[in-house]
Design a protein around this motif. Structure first.
Motif, PDB file in Angstrom:
ATOM      1  N   PHE A 118      55.056  38.131  38.269  1.00 39.71           N
ATOM      2  CA  PHE A 118      53.863  38.975  38.624  1.00 39.71           C
ATOM      3  C   PHE A 118      54.167  40.312  37.688  1.00 39.71           C
ATOM      4  CE2 PHE A 118      53.634  37.261  43.074  1.00 39.71           C
ATOM      5  CZ  PHE A 118      52.491  36.395  42.807  1.00 39.71           C
ATOM      6  N   PHE A 119      55.167  40.795  37.525  1.00 37.17           N
ATOM      7  CA  PHE A 119      55.275  42.221  36.980  1.00 37.17           C
ATOM      8  C   PHE A 119      55.294  42.089  35.272  1.00 37.17           C
ATOM      9  CE2 PHE A 119      58.027  45.445  34.786  1.00 37.17           C
ATOM     10  CZ  PHE A 119      57.672  46.524  35.426  1.00 37.17           C
ATOM     11  N   TYR A 120      55.708  40.881  34.764  1.00 38.00           N
ATOM     12  CA  TYR A 120      55.800  40.754  33.253  1.00 38.00           C
ATOM     13  C   TYR A 120      54.358  39.757  32.798  1.00 38.00           C
ATOM     14  CZ  TYR A 120      60.270  42.916  32.946  1.00 38.00           C
ATOM     15  OH  TYR A 120      61.301  43.530  32.968  1.00 38.00           O
ATOM     16  N   GLY A 121      53.484  39.472  33.990  1.00 41.08           N
ATOM     17  CA  GLY A 121      52.403  38.929  33.490  1.00 41.08           C
ATOM     18  C   GLY A 121      52.748  37.490  32.760  1.00 41.08           C
ATOM     19  N   TRP A 333      43.335  34.614  36.291  1.00 41.63           N
ATOM     20  CA  TRP A 333      41.813  34.844  36.292  1.00 41.63           C
ATOM     21  C   TRP A 333      41.511  36.314  37.174  1.00 41.63           C
ATOM     22  CZ3 TRP A 333      43.566  29.997  37.195  1.00 41.63           C
ATOM     23  CH2 TRP A 333      43.530  29.172  36.058  1.00 41.63           C
ATOM     24  N   LEU A 334      42.306  36.546  37.939  1.00 36.84           N
ATOM     25  CA  LEU A 334      42.070  37.826  38.671  1.00 36.84           C
ATOM     26  C   LEU A 334      42.652  39.308  37.871  1.00 36.84           C
ATOM     27  CD1 LEU A 334      43.190  36.630  42.095  1.00 36.84           C
ATOM     28  CD2 LEU A 334      40.698  37.163  41.584  1.00 36.84           C
ATOM     29  N   ASP A 335      43.614  38.774  37.154  1.00 36.81           N
ATOM     30  CA  ASP A 335      44.083  39.816  36.280  1.00 36.81           C
ATOM     31  C   ASP A 335      43.573  39.758  34.733  1.00 36.81           C
ATOM     32  OD1 ASP A 335      45.524  41.932  35.123  1.00 36.81           O
ATOM     33  OD2 ASP A 335      47.489  41.071  35.443  1.00 36.81           O
ATOM     34  N   ARG A 336      42.544  40.599  34.427  1.00 36.16           N
ATOM     35  CA  ARG A 336      41.665  40.533  33.113  1.00 36.16           C
ATOM     36  C   ARG A 336      42.364  41.296  31.963  1.00 36.16           C
ATOM     37  NH1 ARG A 336      39.963  35.817  33.025  1.00 36.16           N
ATOM     38  NH2 ARG A 336      38.345  36.781  31.203  1.00 36.16           N
ATOM     39  N   SER A 337      43.541  42.055  32.445  1.00 42.02           N
ATOM     40  CA  SER A 337      44.032  43.022  31.582  1.00 42.02           C
ATOM     41  C   SER A 337      44.565  42.339  30.232  1.00 42.02           C
ATOM     42  CB  SER A 337      45.303  43.960  32.287  1.00 42.02           C
ATOM     43  OG  SER A 337      45.764  44.767  31.015  1.00 42.02           O
ATOM     44  N   PRO A 338      44.271  43.052  28.896  1.00 40.74           N
ATOM     45  CA  PRO A 338      44.568  42.498  27.772  1.00 40.74           C
ATOM     46  C   PRO A 338      46.212  42.469  27.411  1.00 40.74           C
ATOM     47  CG  PRO A 338      43.607  44.353  27.230  1.00 40.74           C
ATOM     48  CD  PRO A 338      43.484  43.946  28.689  1.00 40.74           C
ATOM     49  N   VAL A 339      46.755  43.448  28.448  1.00 46.11           N
ATOM     50  CA  VAL A 339      48.336  43.757  28.369  1.00 46.11           C
ATOM     51  C   VAL A 339      48.890  42.963  29.334  1.00 46.11           C
ATOM     52  CG1 VAL A 339      50.210  45.469  28.304  1.00 46.11           C
ATOM     53  CG2 VAL A 339      48.043  46.092  27.270  1.00 46.11           C
ATOM     54  N   ARG A 340      50.032  42.141  28.926  1.00 46.41           N
ATOM     55  CA  ARG A 340      50.701  41.370  29.811  1.00 46.41           C
ATOM     56  C   ARG A 340      51.738  42.199  30.601  1.00 46.41           C
ATOM     57  NH1 ARG A 340      51.037  37.917  25.195  1.00 46.41           N
ATOM     58  NH2 ARG A 340      49.583  36.110  25.501  1.00 46.41           N
ATOM     59  N   SER A 341      52.599  42.917  30.130  1.00 50.60           N
ATOM     60  CA  SER A 341      53.803  43.440  30.750  1.00 50.60           C
ATOM     61  C   SER A 341      53.175  44.547  31.498  1.00 50.60           C
ATOM     62  CB  SER A 341      54.719  43.620  29.753  1.00 50.60           C
ATOM     63  OG  SER A 341      55.919  44.220  30.384  1.00 50.60           O
ATOM     64  N   PRO A 394      42.209  43.198  40.074  1.00 52.07           N
ATOM     65  CA  PRO A 394      40.963  43.058  39.292  1.00 52.07           C
ATOM     66  C   PRO A 394      40.538  44.527  39.010  1.00 52.07           C
ATOM     67  CG  PRO A 394      40.873  41.833  41.347  1.00 52.07           C
ATOM     68  CD  PRO A 394      41.841  42.623  41.546  1.00 52.07           C
ATOM     69  N   ILE A 395      40.614  45.516  39.995  1.00 49.25           N
ATOM     70  CA  ILE A 395      40.075  46.895  39.523  1.00 49.25           C
ATOM     71  C   ILE A 395      40.998  47.662  38.474  1.00 49.25           C
ATOM     72  CG2 ILE A 395      39.664  49.272  40.531  1.00 49.25           C
ATOM     73  CD1 ILE A 395      38.712  47.913  42.957  1.00 49.25           C
ATOM     74  N   ILE A 396      42.364  47.461  38.686  1.00 53.47           N
ATOM     75  CA  ILE A 396      43.426  48.045  37.539  1.00 53.47           C
ATOM     76  C   ILE A 396      42.915  47.589  36.291  1.00 53.47           C
ATOM     77  CG2 ILE A 396      45.635  48.303  37.121  1.00 53.47           C
ATOM     78  CD1 ILE A 396      46.386  48.428  40.062  1.00 53.47           C
ATOM     79  N   SER A 397      42.854  46.121  36.339  1.00 53.14           N
ATOM     80  CA  SER A 397      42.660  45.600  35.126  1.00 53.14           C
ATOM     81  C   SER A 397      41.603  45.998  34.482  1.00 53.14           C
ATOM     82  CB  SER A 397      42.668  44.050  35.187  1.00 53.14           C
ATOM     83  OG  SER A 397      41.449  43.545  36.031  1.00 53.14           O
ATOM     84  N   ALA A 398      40.480  46.627  35.016  1.00 54.24           N
ATOM     85  CA  ALA A 398      39.259  46.912  34.467  1.00 54.24           C
ATOM     86  C   ALA A 398      39.295  48.182  34.042  1.00 54.24           C
ATOM     87  CB  ALA A 398      38.082  46.699  35.421  1.00 54.24           C
ATOM     88  N   ILE A 399      40.132  49.282  34.658  1.00 54.17           N
ATOM     89  CA  ILE A 399      40.043  50.736  34.628  1.00 54.17           C
ATOM     90  C   ILE A 399      41.176  51.053  33.896  1.00 54.17           C
ATOM     91  CG2 ILE A 399      38.602  50.831  36.309  1.00 54.17           C
ATOM     92  CD1 ILE A 399      40.530  52.060  38.074  1.00 54.17           C
ATOM     93  N   GLU A 400      42.398  50.690  33.939  1.00 54.40           N
ATOM     94  CA  GLU A 400      43.667  50.877  33.530  1.00 54.40           C
ATOM     95  C   GLU A 400      43.810  51.242  32.048  1.00 54.40           C
ATOM     96  OE1 GLU A 400      48.161  50.094  34.784  1.00 54.40           O
ATOM     97  OE2 GLU A 400      46.800  48.250  33.808  1.00 54.40           O
ATOM     98  N   ARG A 401      44.419  52.179  31.656  1.00 56.01           N
ATOM     99  CA  ARG A 401      44.516  52.515  30.295  1.00 56.01           C
ATOM    100  C   ARG A 401      46.124  52.454  30.005  1.00 56.01           C
ATOM    101  NH1 ARG A 401      41.838  55.633  26.403  1.00 56.01           N
ATOM    102  NH2 ARG A 401      43.181  56.525  24.679  1.00 56.01           N
ATOM    103  N   PRO A 402      46.527  51.229  29.489  1.00 57.46           N
ATOM    104  CA  PRO A 402      47.681  50.893  29.082  1.00 57.46           C
ATOM    105  C   PRO A 402      48.729  51.628  28.164  1.00 57.46           C
ATOM    106  CG  PRO A 402      46.443  49.079  29.111  1.00 57.46           C
ATOM    107  CD  PRO A 402      45.675  49.948  28.917  1.00 57.46           C
ATOM    108  N   ASP A 403      49.767  51.872  28.239  1.00 56.55           N
ATOM    109  CA  ASP A 403      50.530  52.426  27.245  1.00 56.55           C
ATOM    110  C   ASP A 403      50.809  51.906  26.021  1.00 56.55           C
ATOM    111  OD1 ASP A 403      51.360  54.438  29.260  1.00 56.55           O
ATOM    112  OD2 ASP A 403      52.979  53.160  29.742  1.00 56.55           O
ATOM    113  N   PRO A 404      50.842  52.307  24.551  1.00 59.07           N
ATOM    114  CA  PRO A 404      50.885  51.668  23.382  1.00 59.07           C
ATOM    115  C   PRO A 404      52.192  50.446  23.390  1.00 59.07           C
ATOM    116  CG  PRO A 404      50.996  54.076  23.172  1.00 59.07           C
ATOM    117  CD  PRO A 404      50.874  53.678  24.744  1.00 59.07           C
TER     118      PRO A 404
END
Length: 442
Positions: A118-121, A333-341, A394-404
């Motif tokens: 879960f944590f590391y995607g 499919w629920l977590d659509r963020s392009p960043v895994r970790s 799903p909301i976090i994966s849509a609005i979150e701004r990941p770290d570099p």
């Protein structure tokens, strides 16, 4: 995982060459767990729990086979046969405790393994099949553990079987026939005990088969890593042997120490004392609870106390309990963020730790009596549990701004290579994101 820099297998002597040409087992072992299998160089100790899970499965199969040689799956003598194992069979007490505590150790390892995912995607592409097979293994483990809990035929075994199989009776129209088919009658007795023993003996081998598929699916894309950045160059990897064989060996030693500590000094700490009382259908225990590793799901089951329109509370609890695991299948499919970790996802990281606390609260309430305030706390914790997967993620994966992200795994370990221009980094998730410095977000 196949990379152009992976070493080709070359038999060491004529005999090994002869075997490999006719049965490529040496080549298979070399490519699966040897120098022919490159793995990311930055794997931390959370990646050791895969080998520990395999160790636990092997331990359970070996001890289970030996125990089956002395166990009698008959309601009249099952309890006495367990006592015979404990008192009369050479080292029987150790085998029985090793098997019982091995189940607890197996679930501890698997829960850490799952929450690491879960944590590391680890469920994200291209490893969806690895994740789906892993959840399937967990479901098979739960079925196997439940049936094993029934076999000692103590008070908690009998009433646990009656309560859990009674859940199927909540299914409209077909529930009671299914319950009777599972039990082989109207209540747990000889037929149920024989069926559970047979399936409890069979399912570990089914689990072993799915584990092989799980490992096979893992070797196609290769292992994930704490950064979530894919392997790019040879410098990003090291051979599995000897580097991670040694690291896994240390983890196995630490696990063996803790396991033996429990086995020899606290063998009954995780069991229920009522299971040392022979099963009595005429005497209901004051507090019926399953084994501790079922407690979070048992709390979700008991959280439904009132009917909802035409849907009975019991049916809603059963559906919620199974849905609490089935929702894991949809994580890719629920977590659509392009960043895994989660190490580079600040909002997701906070939600993850809240989920961990929520799961611990559910576990505590599942082992507590079905009374207030535990029921109300279970209801609140159950709402958050499903909200985490179905709404928050799903909301976090849509609005979150990941770290570099680091440009590569090597950079995450050794620092940024000044020869790589900033424009070469494909991992900046949003326009304007700065490339991390040598000590930034590794």
């Amino acid at each position: 995982m196949s990379f152009p820099w992976a070493q080709e297998y070359k038999p060491a002597n004529a005999f090994t060459q002869w075997v490999d040409e006719r049965l490529p087992l040496p080549r298979l072992v070399y490519n699966a767990v040897g120098a022919g299998y490159p793995v990311p160089r930055n794997l931390n100790y959370f990646w050791n729990f895969g080998i520990l899970a395999g160790l636990c499965l092997g331990l359970q199969i070996v001890t289970g086979i030996i125990l089956a040689m002395h166990y009698a799956a008959n309601a009249g003598v099952a309890f006495d046969s367990v006592e015979h194992i404990m008192r009369d069979v050479n080292w029987g007490w150790m085998l029985r405790y090793a098997h019982a505590n091995g189940a607890s150790a197996f679930f501890v390892v698997i829960y850490i393994h799952i929450f690491r995912g879960f944590f590391y995607g680890s469920y994200k592409a291209p490893r969806e099949m690895v994740w789906l097979l892993g959840v399937t293994i967990f479901l098979l483990m739960m079925a196997t553990a439940f049936m094993g809990y029934v076999l000692p035929w103590g008070q908690m075994s009998f009433w646990g079987a009656k309560v859990i199989t009674g859940l199927f009776g909540a299914i409209p129209l077909v529930g009671e026939p299914i319950q009777q088919w599972l039990l082989g009658g109207f209540a747990p007795d000889n037929a149920a005990l024989n069926r559970f023993f047979s399936l409890h003996y069979l399912l570990p081998f089914v689990i072993a088969g799915v584990v092989i598929l799980h490992i096979w699916a893992l070797h196609i894309p290769g292992s994930s890593n704490p950064t979530g950045v894919e392997v790019k160059t040879e410098s990003d990897t090291v051979p599995f042997y000897p580097y991670f064989v040694a690291k896994d060996g240390w983890a196995v030693g630490a696990f063996a120490f803790l396991y033996c500590l429990v086995l020899f000094f606290f063998p009954n700490a995780l069991g229920h004392p009522d299971n040392y009382i022979p099963a009595n259908p005429m005497s209901t225990p004051a507090h019926i609870v399953p084994e501790w590793y079922f407690w979070p799901f048992y709390a979700i089951l008991r959280a439904f106390t009132a009917d909802f329109f035409f849907i009975p509370a019991k049916l809603m609890g059963v559906l919620a309990m199974f849905s609490a695991i089935l929702v894991w299948f949809f994580m890719p499919w629920l977590d659509r963020s392009p960043v895994r970790s989660g190490a580079y996802r600040p909002l997701y990281r906070k939600a993850f730790w809240i989920l961990v606390v929520d799961a611990l609260v559910l576990g505590y309430c599942g082992g507590a009596p079905a009374a207030e305030p535990y029921v109300m706390i279970s209801q609140i914790a159950s709402i958050y549990y499903f909200a985490h997967f179905l709404i928050i993620v799903p909301i976090i994966s849509a609005i979150e701004r990941p770290d570099p992200l680091p440009y590569s795994i090597t950079e995450a370990v050794l620092g940024k290579d000044e020869n790589v221009p900033l424009s070469a980094s494909p991992t900046a998730p949003f326009p304007g994101t700065q490339h991390p410095n040598a000590h930034g977000h590794a």
